[in-house]
Design a protein around this motif. Structure first.
Motif, PDB file in Angstrom:
ATOM      1  N   ASN A 185       6.560   2.693   6.509  1.00 31.37           N
ATOM      2  CA  ASN A 185       5.592   1.602   6.443  1.00 31.37           C
ATOM      3  C   ASN A 185       6.085   0.436   5.593  1.00 31.37           C
ATOM      4  O   ASN A 185       5.400  -0.575   5.483  1.00 31.37           O
ATOM      5  CB  ASN A 185       4.258   2.100   5.871  1.00 31.37           C
ATOM      6  CG  ASN A 185       3.530   3.010   6.837  1.00 31.37           C
ATOM      7  OD1 ASN A 185       3.690   2.891   8.049  1.00 31.37           O
ATOM      8  ND2 ASN A 185       2.741   3.915   6.313  1.00 31.37           N
ATOM      9  N   ILE A 186       7.245   0.612   4.982  1.00 26.05           N
ATOM     10  CA  ILE A 186       7.842  -0.485   4.211  1.00 26.05           C
ATOM     11  C   ILE A 186       8.804  -1.206   5.137  1.00 26.05           C
ATOM     12  O   ILE A 186       9.943  -0.809   5.333  1.00 26.05           O
ATOM     13  CB  ILE A 186       8.553   0.043   2.951  1.00 26.05           C
ATOM     14  CG1 ILE A 186       7.553   0.794   2.073  1.00 26.05           C
ATOM     15  CG2 ILE A 186       9.199  -1.101   2.188  1.00 26.05           C
ATOM     16  CD1 ILE A 186       8.174   1.464   0.865  1.00 26.05           C
ATOM     17  N   ARG A 187       8.309  -2.276   5.743  1.00 23.46           N
ATOM     18  CA  ARG A 187       9.067  -2.958   6.792  1.00 23.46           C
ATOM     19  C   ARG A 187       9.051  -4.467   6.578  1.00 23.46           C
ATOM     20  O   ARG A 187       8.224  -4.998   5.842  1.00 23.46           O
ATOM     21  CB  ARG A 187       8.472  -2.635   8.167  1.00 23.46           C
ATOM     22  CG  ARG A 187       8.455  -1.151   8.493  1.00 23.46           C
ATOM     23  CD  ARG A 187       7.749  -0.853   9.792  1.00 23.46           C
ATOM     24  NE  ARG A 187       6.314  -1.123   9.721  1.00 23.46           N
ATOM     25  CZ  ARG A 187       5.457  -0.897  10.712  1.00 23.46           C
ATOM     26  NH1 ARG A 187       5.899  -0.420  11.856  1.00 23.46           N
ATOM     27  NH2 ARG A 187       4.178  -1.151  10.585  1.00 23.46           N
ATOM     28  N   THR A 188       9.962  -5.133   7.230  1.00 26.91           N
ATOM     29  CA  THR A 188       9.989  -6.592   7.256  1.00 26.91           C
ATOM     30  C   THR A 188      10.081  -7.040   8.713  1.00 26.91           C
ATOM     31  O   THR A 188      10.383  -6.245   9.605  1.00 26.91           O
ATOM     32  CB  THR A 188      11.201  -7.146   6.475  1.00 26.91           C
ATOM     33  OG1 THR A 188      12.401  -6.612   7.058  1.00 26.91           O
ATOM     34  CG2 THR A 188      11.134  -6.764   5.008  1.00 26.91           C
ATOM     35  N   ASP A 228       0.840  -1.208   0.000  1.00 29.42           N
ATOM     36  CA  ASP A 228       0.000   0.000   0.000  1.00 29.42           C
ATOM     37  C   ASP A 228       0.876   1.259   0.000  1.00 29.42           C
ATOM     38  O   ASP A 228       0.587   2.231  -0.711  1.00 29.42           O
ATOM     39  CB  ASP A 228      -0.911   0.019   1.232  1.00 29.42           C
ATOM     40  CG  ASP A 228      -2.041  -0.996   1.129  1.00 29.42           C
ATOM     41  OD1 ASP A 228      -2.300  -1.480   0.008  1.00 29.42           O
ATOM     42  OD2 ASP A 228      -2.652  -1.311   2.166  1.00 29.42           O
ATOM     43  N   ALA A 229       1.943   1.211   0.805  1.00 29.25           N
ATOM     44  CA  ALA A 229       2.860   2.360   0.864  1.00 29.25           C
ATOM     45  C   ALA A 229       3.564   2.554  -0.468  1.00 29.25           C
ATOM     46  O   ALA A 229       3.733   3.687  -0.940  1.00 29.25           O
ATOM     47  CB  ALA A 229       3.874   2.154   1.986  1.00 29.25           C
ATOM     48  N   ARG A 230       3.976   1.443  -1.104  1.00 33.19           N
ATOM     49  CA  ARG A 230       4.662   1.550  -2.398  1.00 33.19           C
ATOM     50  C   ARG A 230       3.751   2.163  -3.457  1.00 33.19           C
ATOM     51  O   ARG A 230       4.187   2.980  -4.279  1.00 33.19           O
ATOM     52  CB  ARG A 230       5.138   0.170  -2.856  1.00 33.19           C
ATOM     53  CG  ARG A 230       6.264  -0.426  -2.017  1.00 33.19           C
ATOM     54  CD  ARG A 230       6.804  -1.695  -2.645  1.00 33.19           C
ATOM     55  NE  ARG A 230       7.680  -2.405  -1.735  1.00 33.19           N
ATOM     56  CZ  ARG A 230       7.325  -3.467  -1.011  1.00 33.19           C
ATOM     57  NH1 ARG A 230       6.095  -3.939  -1.098  1.00 33.19           N
ATOM     58  NH2 ARG A 230       8.180  -4.045  -0.204  1.00 33.19           N
ATOM     59  N   GLN A 289      13.091  -1.701   9.199  1.00 39.87           N
ATOM     60  CA  GLN A 289      12.907  -0.964   7.957  1.00 39.87           C
ATOM     61  C   GLN A 289      13.322  -1.816   6.771  1.00 39.87           C
ATOM     62  O   GLN A 289      14.409  -2.398   6.759  1.00 39.87           O
ATOM     63  CB  GLN A 289      13.739   0.317   7.983  1.00 39.87           C
ATOM     64  CG  GLN A 289      13.321   1.349   6.956  1.00 39.87           C
ATOM     65  CD  GLN A 289      11.942   1.943   7.247  1.00 39.87           C
ATOM     66  OE1 GLN A 289      11.615   2.178   8.389  1.00 39.87           O
ATOM     67  NE2 GLN A 289      11.176   2.170   6.218  1.00 39.87           N
ATOM     68  N   GLY A 290      12.424  -1.918   5.787  1.00 42.22           N
ATOM     69  CA  GLY A 290      12.756  -2.642   4.583  1.00 42.22           C
ATOM     70  C   GLY A 290      13.579  -1.792   3.634  1.00 42.22           C
ATOM     71  O   GLY A 290      13.732  -0.589   3.834  1.00 42.22           O
ATOM     72  N   ARG A 291      14.086  -2.412   2.606  1.00 46.03           N
ATOM     73  CA  ARG A 291      14.918  -1.691   1.638  1.00 46.03           C
ATOM     74  C   ARG A 291      14.107  -1.443   0.374  1.00 46.03           C
ATOM     75  O   ARG A 291      13.396  -2.306  -0.114  1.00 46.03           O
ATOM     76  CB  ARG A 291      16.184  -2.492   1.288  1.00 46.03           C
ATOM     77  CG  ARG A 291      17.155  -2.603   2.445  1.00 46.03           C
ATOM     78  CD  ARG A 291      18.408  -3.311   1.994  1.00 46.03           C
ATOM     79  NE  ARG A 291      19.394  -3.400   3.078  1.00 46.03           N
ATOM     80  CZ  ARG A 291      20.572  -3.976   2.946  1.00 46.03           C
ATOM     81  NH1 ARG A 291      20.916  -4.535   1.799  1.00 46.03           N
ATOM     82  NH2 ARG A 291      21.417  -4.021   3.959  1.00 46.03           N
ATOM     83  N   GLU A 292      14.256  -0.239  -0.149  1.00 50.33           N
ATOM     84  CA  GLU A 292      13.571   0.121  -1.397  1.00 50.33           C
ATOM     85  C   GLU A 292      14.595   0.273  -2.512  1.00 50.33           C
ATOM     86  O   GLU A 292      15.658   0.833  -2.276  1.00 50.33           O
ATOM     87  CB  GLU A 292      12.794   1.434  -1.191  1.00 50.33           C
ATOM     88  CG  GLU A 292      11.435   1.191  -0.578  1.00 50.33           C
ATOM     89  CD  GLU A 292      10.516   0.356  -1.447  1.00 50.33           C
ATOM     90  OE1 GLU A 292       9.939   0.894  -2.406  1.00 50.33           O
ATOM     91  OE2 GLU A 292      10.372  -0.832  -1.163  1.00 50.33           O
TER      92      GLU A 292
END
Length: 227
Positions: free
Chosen positions: A146-149, A85-87, A224-227
């Motif tokens: 909000n992009i997390r793992t 959703d954030a992406r 925090q996930g990586r973009e």
């Protein structure tokens, strides 16, 4: 004084009244023999026996690899859905930011080419673009959180606390019981352990779904996930 793990959440199966701690005389060591007792129909159970059932239940749930596998899968899906959703929201923001930076770079190049007069002429527009880029960068930064793992190590450490719940201090045991269990219902022939509900009050959730919600509530389990 004692910490009673089930106070406020243990229910009589015969009349649905909450059971309360009651001194039922003294044991052979001279200490009080305490029970959870129904004030209505007088059903009672030794408080240690009831708490033992609940602790054993939590240990079983936390150490069951099948339940944990499903719980982690549910938790990962929830985190990934939030991230997607954030992406989706970020994609047009990235495009807008790139467009603004390009306009800013072109305007700066033009101003430099024109010399001092160029900056006098383009100064307000440069400030405006810079302010819009800064505001957009702040919005992007907030959404990127909000992009997390799931941090598997943190999760495993936390779940291990449930497996070793008997080794925890009483107040910690009580907090952990309330994370997983909604109510404990005592019948003459059995004890039923009911899972916690979600925020909307849905009590039909599977045990794995409850464990998944607990996993997601653990501090630092999300990284925090990586973009």
């Amino acid at each position: 004084k004692n910490t009673y793990l089930l106070s406020g959440m243990i229910i009589c199966g015969c009349c649905s009244r909450k059971m309360i701690i009651h001194n039922a005389g003294k044991d052979r060591h001279g200490g009080y023999y305490r029970v959870y007792k129904c004030p209505e129909c007088k059903t009672s159970i030794n408080y240690l026996e009831a708490e033992e059932v609940v602790l054993g239940h939590i240990e079983h749930v936390a150490s069951n690899p099948d339940i944990l596998d499903v719980a982690v899968h549910i938790a990962n899906n929830a985190v990934e859905a939030e991230a997607e959703d954030a992406r989706e929201e970020l994609r047009p923001m990235y495009e807008r930011r790139d467009q603004l930076k390009k306009e800013y770079a072109n305007l700066m190049a033009f101003a430099r080419k024109m010399g001092e007069d160029g900056f006098d002429m383009c100064g307000e527009e440069i400030k405006k673009l810079n302010a819009e880029i800064t505001l957009l960068e702040g919005d992007i930064s907030r959404l990127q959180k909000n992009i997390r793992t799931i941090d598997v190590k943190v999760m495993k450490d936390a779940v291990a606390r449930f497996i070793n719940i008997r080794k925890q201090p009483k107040n910690e045991q009580r907090a952990q019981v309330r994370q997983l269990i909604k109510a404990v219902t005592v019948y003459p022939e059995r004890i039923d352990v009911g899972y916690a509900t979600n925020a909307s009050g849905d009590s039909s959730l599977s045990c794995a779904a409850i464990v998944a919600s607990v996993i997601l509530s653990i501090p630092h389990v999300l990284k925090q996930g990586r973009e």
